[in-house]
Design an enzyme around this catalytic site. Structure first.
Site, short mmCIF file in Angstrom:
data_model
loop_
_atom_site.label_atom_id
_atom_site.label_comp_id
_atom_site.label_asym_id
_atom_site.label_seq_id
_atom_site.Cartn_x
_atom_site.Cartn_y
_atom_site.Cartn_z
N GLU A 1 -2.33 -5.74 2.09
CA GLU A 1 -2.51 -6.87 3.03
C GLU A 1 -1.40 -7.87 2.74
O GLU A 1 -1.38 -8.49 1.68
CB GLU A 1 -3.90 -7.46 2.81
CG GLU A 1 -4.29 -8.47 3.85
CD GLU A 1 -4.27 -7.92 5.27
OE1 GLU A 1 -4.74 -6.79 5.50
OE2 GLU A 1 -3.76 -8.63 6.15
N CYS B 1 4.76 -0.59 4.83
CA CYS B 1 3.72 -1.25 5.62
C CYS B 1 3.61 -2.74 5.27
O CYS B 1 4.51 -3.50 5.60
CB CYS B 1 2.41 -0.49 5.46
SG CYS B 1 1.31 -0.76 6.85
N HIS C 1 3.26 5.21 5.39
CA HIS C 1 2.92 5.33 3.97
C HIS C 1 3.32 6.68 3.37
O HIS C 1 2.44 7.55 3.17
CB HIS C 1 1.40 5.20 3.80
CG HIS C 1 0.87 3.83 4.07
ND1 HIS C 1 0.81 2.86 3.10
CD2 HIS C 1 0.37 3.29 5.20
CE1 HIS C 1 0.28 1.76 3.61
NE2 HIS C 1 0.02 1.99 4.89
N GLU D 1 3.69 7.37 0.39
CA GLU D 1 2.96 7.56 -0.88
C GLU D 1 1.60 8.21 -0.67
O GLU D 1 0.94 8.62 -1.63
CB GLU D 1 2.82 6.21 -1.60
CG GLU D 1 1.82 5.22 -1.01
CD GLU D 1 2.31 4.48 0.23
OE1 GLU D 1 3.38 4.85 0.77
OE2 GLU D 1 1.62 3.55 0.68
N1 GLN Z 1 -2.21 -4.80 8.42
C1 GLN Z 1 -1.65 -5.06 7.13
C2 GLN Z 1 -0.88 -6.38 7.13
O1 GLN Z 1 -0.70 -7.00 8.08
C3 GLN Z 1 -0.75 -3.92 6.69
C4 GLN Z 1 -1.54 -2.65 6.54
C5 GLN Z 1 -1.01 -1.67 5.53
O2 GLN Z 1 -0.23 -2.04 4.63
N2 GLN Z 1 -1.45 -0.45 5.64
O3 GLN Z 1 -0.44 -6.84 6.16
#
Ligand code: GLN
Length: 188
Positions: free
Chosen positions: A47, A77, A170, A172
């Protein structure tokens, strides 16, 4: 070769597992001194608002920016959002990569998906199976940033600017080590 993984929130353990599979020495990065002696850093998914706030609390923002001036950093991400100069809303960012990202671009958690991508930089072989979890898109790239991959509809999902690498997905979470090997070649 020693690669650090930002280990304050998100799926850092999966990156460490992948790096160990490739025989690379790893370090968990939680505080500024943990960056000493690293050849590169991976910032995991998770997040981005939480990662950003904790980096502020742990005094990591400036040390990470400085590290990124001379070393390879890869954000997957949430990590890619954190690398960006602009996430279209106010949240703590490293702001060192010339990309504008759009968070949660595909919708909510239930709209997560997988897709086979062409990524020429990984070689002309098999396509790359990419996992998107509440993922951002890279809305646009600027400066010396190159697009490494896009979805069939043109939405950008991987980019590189010098030693900085950003992916919406991702690697990983797969068994495919090609993207991690690619990052190691940048960090060398
Ligand atoms: N939705 C998340 C964000 O805004 C990212 C999601 C993820 O890393 N899989 O930070």
């Amino acid at each position: 070769m020693k690669i650090g993984v930002l280990a304050i929130q998100g799926d850092f353990a999966e990156h460490i597992f992948m790096l160990k599979r490739l025989g690379v020495e790893t370090a968990e990065v939680r505080l500024p001194p943990h960056l000493d002696g690293l050849d590169g850093l991976i910032m995991p998914g998770g997040e981005s608002t939480t990662i950003g706030k904790l980096c502020v609390d742990f005094g990591l923002l400036e040390p990470l920016r400085k590290f990124g001036n001379t070393h390879a950093i890869w954000g997957t991400c949430a990590g890619a959002i954190f690398l960006s100069k602009d996430a279209r809303r106010s949240q703590p960012l490293l702001g060192i990569m010339d990309i504008i990202v759009y968070r949660n671009a595909f919708g909510r958690q239930v709209d997560s998906f997988e897709a086979d991508l062409a990524i020429p930089e990984l070689g002309e072989g098999e396509s790359y199976h990419a996992i998107f979890i509440r993922a951002p898109i890279i809305e646009s790239v600027h400066g010396g940033t190159r697009i490494l991959s896009a979805l069939p509809d043109g939405r950008i999902v991987a980019a590189r600017q010098g030693k900085l690498l950003a992916t919406s997905f991702h690697p990983e979470l797969t068994q495919d080590t090609r993207f991690h090997q690619y990052f190691l070649s940048i960090a060398k």
